[in-house]
Motif scaffolding. Structure first.
Motif, PDB file in Angstrom:
ATOM      1  N   MET A 281      50.163  31.869  40.952  1.00  0.00           N
ATOM      2  CA  MET A 281      50.970  30.868  41.969  1.00  0.00           C
ATOM      3  C   MET A 281      51.401  31.465  43.426  1.00  0.00           C
ATOM      4  N   LYS A 282      51.766  32.636  43.180  1.00  0.00           N
ATOM      5  CA  LYS A 282      52.521  33.191  44.350  1.00  0.00           C
ATOM      6  C   LYS A 282      51.428  33.751  45.295  1.00  0.00           C
ATOM      7  N   TYR A 283      50.177  34.077  44.838  1.00  0.00           N
ATOM      8  CA  TYR A 283      49.062  34.600  45.865  1.00  0.00           C
ATOM      9  C   TYR A 283      47.972  33.578  46.174  1.00  0.00           C
ATOM     10  N   TYR A 284      47.923  32.668  45.282  1.00  0.00           N
ATOM     11  CA  TYR A 284      46.866  31.798  45.459  1.00  0.00           C
ATOM     12  C   TYR A 284      47.407  30.172  45.362  1.00  0.00           C
ATOM     13  N   GLY A 285      48.617  29.950  45.125  1.00  0.00           N
ATOM     14  CA  GLY A 285      49.269  28.558  44.924  1.00  0.00           C
ATOM     15  C   GLY A 285      48.528  27.891  43.957  1.00  0.00           C
ATOM     16  N   SER A 286      47.901  28.620  42.618  1.00  0.00           N
ATOM     17  CA  SER A 286      47.116  27.597  41.824  1.00  0.00           C
ATOM     18  C   SER A 286      47.148  28.565  40.636  1.00  0.00           C
ATOM     19  N   ASP A 287      46.939  27.924  39.646  1.00  0.00           N
ATOM     20  CA  ASP A 287      46.771  28.627  38.188  1.00  0.00           C
ATOM     21  C   ASP A 287      45.411  28.834  37.989  1.00  0.00           C
ATOM     22  N   LYS A 288      44.570  28.339  39.069  1.00  0.00           N
ATOM     23  CA  LYS A 288      43.099  28.625  38.667  1.00  0.00           C
ATOM     24  C   LYS A 288      42.430  28.979  39.990  1.00  0.00           C
ATOM     25  N   PRO A 289      42.645  30.289  40.573  1.00  0.00           N
ATOM     26  CA  PRO A 289      42.273  30.833  41.734  1.00  0.00           C
ATOM     27  C   PRO A 289      40.677  30.853  41.930  1.00  0.00           C
ATOM     28  N   ASP A 290      40.425  30.552  43.048  1.00  0.00           N
ATOM     29  CA  ASP A 290      38.899  30.918  43.217  1.00  0.00           C
ATOM     30  C   ASP A 290      39.077  32.279  44.061  1.00  0.00           C
ATOM     31  N   ALA A 291      38.796  33.468  43.076  1.00  0.00           N
ATOM     32  CA  ALA A 291      38.978  34.744  43.635  1.00  0.00           C
ATOM     33  C   ALA A 291      37.584  35.359  44.255  1.00  0.00           C
ATOM     34  N   ARG A 292      36.796  34.533  44.419  1.00  0.00           N
ATOM     35  CA  ARG A 292      35.436  34.934  45.121  1.00  0.00           C
ATOM     36  C   ARG A 292      36.040  35.752  46.653  1.00  0.00           C
ATOM     37  N   PHE A 293      37.055  35.100  46.963  1.00  0.00           N
ATOM     38  CA  PHE A 293      37.565  35.780  48.396  1.00  0.00           C
ATOM     39  C   PHE A 293      39.060  35.954  48.335  1.00  0.00           C
ATOM     40  N   GLY A 294      39.460  36.882  49.231  1.00  0.00           N
ATOM     41  CA  GLY A 294      41.090  37.097  49.242  1.00  0.00           C
ATOM     42  C   GLY A 294      41.937  36.165  49.807  1.00  0.00           C
ATOM     43  N   MET A 295      42.171  36.348  50.916  1.00  0.00           N
ATOM     44  CA  MET A 295      43.008  35.457  51.739  1.00  0.00           C
ATOM     45  C   MET A 295      44.322  35.002  51.263  1.00  0.00           C
ATOM     46  N   ARG A 296      44.865  36.059  50.427  1.00  0.00           N
ATOM     47  CA  ARG A 296      46.077  36.036  49.678  1.00  0.00           C
ATOM     48  C   ARG A 296      47.182  35.277  50.351  1.00  0.00           C
ATOM     49  N   PHE A 297      48.198  34.742  49.700  1.00  0.00           N
ATOM     50  CA  PHE A 297      49.425  34.306  50.288  1.00  0.00           C
ATOM     51  C   PHE A 297      50.192  35.319  50.673  1.00  0.00           C
ATOM     52  N   VAL A 298      50.810  35.247  51.914  1.00  0.00           N
ATOM     53  CA  VAL A 298      52.131  36.272  52.169  1.00  0.00           C
ATOM     54  C   VAL A 298      53.129  35.339  52.517  1.00  0.00           C
ATOM     55  N   GLU A 299      54.356  35.712  51.641  1.00  0.00           N
ATOM     56  CA  GLU A 299      55.430  34.918  51.777  1.00  0.00           C
ATOM     57  C   GLU A 299      56.253  35.420  53.066  1.00  0.00           C
ATOM     58  N   LEU A 300      56.613  34.490  54.098  1.00  0.00           N
ATOM     59  CA  LEU A 300      57.118  34.971  55.142  1.00  0.00           C
ATOM     60  C   LEU A 300      58.505  34.586  55.422  1.00  0.00           C
ATOM     61  N   ASN A 301      59.461  34.268  54.717  1.00  0.00           N
ATOM     62  CA  ASN A 301      60.757  33.636  54.694  1.00  0.00           C
ATOM     63  C   ASN A 301      61.471  34.684  55.321  1.00  0.00           C
ATOM     64  N   ASN A 302      61.417  36.001  55.056  1.00  0.00           N
ATOM     65  CA  ASN A 302      62.150  37.306  55.684  1.00  0.00           C
ATOM     66  C   ASN A 302      61.749  37.360  57.057  1.00  0.00           C
ATOM     67  N   VAL A 303      60.462  37.157  57.688  1.00  0.00           N
ATOM     68  CA  VAL A 303      60.309  37.209  59.035  1.00  0.00           C
ATOM     69  C   VAL A 303      60.427  36.298  59.710  1.00  0.00           C
ATOM     70  N   LEU A 304      60.594  34.954  59.379  1.00  0.00           N
ATOM     71  CA  LEU A 304      60.633  33.867  60.147  1.00  0.00           C
ATOM     72  C   LEU A 304      61.837  32.872  60.117  1.00  0.00           C
ATOM     73  N   GLN A 305      62.512  33.242  59.186  1.00  0.00           N
ATOM     74  CA  GLN A 305      63.988  32.363  59.060  1.00  0.00           C
ATOM     75  C   GLN A 305      65.269  32.809  59.843  1.00  0.00           C
ATOM     76  N   HIS A 306      64.930  33.779  60.999  1.00  0.00           N
ATOM     77  CA  HIS A 306      66.153  34.284  61.787  1.00  0.00           C
ATOM     78  C   HIS A 306      66.223  33.576  63.058  1.00  0.00           C
ATOM     79  N   LYS A 307      65.302  32.511  63.594  1.00  0.00           N
ATOM     80  CA  LYS A 307      65.475  31.994  64.616  1.00  0.00           C
ATOM     81  C   LYS A 307      66.045  30.529  64.615  1.00  0.00           C
TER      82      LYS A 307
END
Ligand code: ASP
Length: 581
Positions: A281-307
């Motif tokens: 869920m964290k890296y693909y947003g799905s309990d059935k990821p298509d892992a033929r390719f990466g493009m994994r999720f990156v959580e960005l709360n820390n770097v984007l919630q300061h403005k």
């Protein structure tokens, strides 16, 4: 395939048979006239053989075949001869049959669509005349593939000691899981059987009986709204084992899957990677990821919630993906992606992009709120390089993950990263035991109510049910869930507690599942298992879009059989007999 009516099939004669006298049976695929010669392509399950008729040397025969049309069934006797112009595309392309005698076995109406690989018939028409559709190579080959896969599975399972046992089709209706198809009882008016959604409880009872290793290739029935890859009746490869841990199950069935890939596709697959449900869920947003390719999720709360950007600041999750080499996307392409996520099927409110330009400059749709340093920090967090495009979504956690998952798959397709013929298998493990449903304000079993909590989480079943994990697992191939199962509860008391967590009263639990809990009192062994979707496995192995193509007589999207016209009303007399009128 010699029978009383034929000596050979339409797929087997070659130059080795030249000079032989043969008799073939089949359907007329095509009739062609070329000067004084007439050619008929005769087709059966095995292939196509050309028949030749010479007007000069055999005028009577030529006269006889004049009224013949497509799909007539004929028997022909003649001599195998070398063909003047050979067809290298088919195994019988070197020869033809110089016809000497023809018998019409049956005439045919002109079929409503062409019996060709690429037919001119629409979906509905082909479903209505499915028996003709099944004469076409692509559909026929799918069923032959299904047969081959079924045989391979049965052989493998037999070799490792699994016993195939049939379980009943008329069972009782239970409120858990999907909607049941029900069958009214004639002998007990007002009472109904249900068709099984799966043989789940029966296979567990077979473990109590001591069968130890059970499997069954079995029809299951679920009355759900249909999607492209669902059918109201479908087939599972249903399996159960005793005296095992999760590891034994994963190993055993990894063996089966490896065998299938080798035997059926000639592919050696890598050991199957495992990912926890939480990470999927964290890296693909799905309990059935298509892992033929990466493009994994990156959580960005820390770097984007300061403005000062409210959309991000108020979001539970800000999360992005990197589309490699897409920084050059035009305004139009970026708008397309925004429109994609705003479609009702995805349902997002918007999409933020950052273009990491080749000159080291960052261009984004939120330039107003974030300066170059901020954007660079995001790029660093994401591992994005010059030339890459970062796509970001924000909102409630689960919802945003699901939406970004769809965008990830769309980008994967656009970039050609979801290659047909490439297979990436995953075991998704450690599913939560329960999931909360807002609407009905109760927990539901994520897998089914017979799944055991992880032993170390058992104590939390009452105090913190939402955080209990299960030894439950799914097999995912290229983003499709191909199977799933779990270690089961085999203790009456634990099963009682599970039903309680699901909101059953003790009486309800006893009434619905008393038979199972009673059985657990007679020496139920530790057990577990899984089921694969057989139709789905066929479609995934063949890179096909729908399981329908692998079912001889499927239902349409309204769950109707277009050929039978089913479902249909029944007579008053029948209704009365069933106590329904
Ligand atoms: N009976 C389950 C299903 O139909 C599979 C299993 O747990 O073995 O999904």
């Amino acid at each position: 395939m010699k029978t009383s009516l034929r000596t050979h099939t339409c797929g087997e004669l070659t130059a080795n048979n030249i000079g032989e006298k043969v008799t073939l049976c089949g359907w007329i695929q095509k009739i062609r006239k070329l000067g004084g010669m007439t050619f008929i392509d005769l087709r059966d399950r095995y292939g196509i053989t050309q028949l030749a008729f010479n007007a000069e040397t055999n005028p009577d025969l030529c006269k006889q075949i004049e009224p013949f049309g497509r799909e007539w069934v004929i028997q022909v006797t003649g001599t195998v001869a070398e063909r003047y112009s050979k067809n290298k595309n088919i195994p019988t392309g070197d020869i033809e049959i110089l016809a000497e005698k023809i018998t019409v076995l049956n005439e045919s109406l002109t079929p409503p669509f062409t019996i060709e690989d690429e037919s001119d018939g629409g979906d509905e028409l082909r479903m209505k005349f499915r028996y003709l559709d099944l004469r076409r190579n692509p559909v026929k080959n799918n069923l032959l593939f299904r047969h081959k896969l079924g045989i391979a599975i049965r052989n493998y399972m037999n070799n490792i000691g699994f016993v195939e046992i049939e379980t009943p089709m008329l069972v009782n209706s239970t409120p858990e899981g999907a909607r049941d198809f029900v069958v009214p009882s004639r002998l007990s008016h007002g009472e109904f059987y249900a068709l099984p959604q799966s043989p789940q409880t029966f296979k567990q009872l077979l473990m109590v009986s001591g069968f130890d290793r059970y499997f069954q290739i079995v029809k299951c029935f679920r009355d759900e709204d249909l999607r492209a890859d669902r059918q109201p009746e479908f087939t599972q490869i249903d399996c159960e084992m005793s005296f095992i841990t999760q590891e034994d199950i994963l190993q055993t069935f990894e063996g089966l899957i490896k065998y299938i890939f080798k035997e059926i596709k000639g592919i050696d697959i890598e050991p199957i990677e495992r990912i926890t449900w939480h990470d999927a869920m964290k890296y693909y947003g799905s309990d059935k990821p298509d892992a033929r390719f990466g493009m994994r999720f990156v959580e960005l709360n820390n770097v984007l919630q300061h403005k000062d950007f409210k959309v991000f600041n108020e979001a539970e999750l800000v999360v992005g993906i990197v589309a490699k080499g897409c920084a050059h996307y035009s305004r139009k392409q970026l708008d397309e992606l925004t429109n994609f996520v705003k479609r009702p099927q995805v349902g997002a409110t918007g999409l933020v992009y950052i273009q990491c330009q080749e000159d080291g400059h960052f261009k984004s749709s939120v330039d107003k709120f974030y300066d170059q340093n901020d954007l660079q920090a995001v790029a660093k967090e994401c591992g994005a390089e010059a030339g890459d495009l970062i796509l970001i979504m924000a909102g409630p956690r689960m919802k945003t993950q699901t939406q970004l998952c769809q965008l990830r798959l769309e980008m994967g397709s656009r970039l050609g990263l979801r290659k047909a013929g490439e297979y990436k298998l995953l075991w998704v493990v450690d599913f939560p035991l329960l999931e909360w449903d807002e609407e009905t304000q109760r927990y539901y079993a994520m897998h089914h109510p017979f799944t055991a909590p992880k032993p170390e989480h058992e104590a939390m079943l009452e105090s913190d049910p939402g955080h209990v994990n299960a030894n439950a697992y799914d097999l995912v191939i290229n983003g499709t869930e191909v199977g799933g199962g779990s270690i089961r509860i085999h203790d009456k008391e634990l099963q009682k507690r599970m039903f309680k967590a699901l909101g059953f009263t003790e009486e309800e639990a006893q009434k619905q599942f008393g038979f199972l809990m009673n059985a657990f009192q007679y020496g139920a062994p530790p057990h577990g298992g899984l089921a694969f979707g057989f139709d789905r496995m066929c479609s995934v192995l063949c890179d096909a879009d729908t399981i329908r193509d692998f079912i001889a007589f499927p239902k349409n999207n309204a769950a109707r059989d277009m050929m039978l016209g089913a479902p249909t009303p029944i007579s008053d007399a029948q209704l009365k007999e069933l106590g329904l009128k």
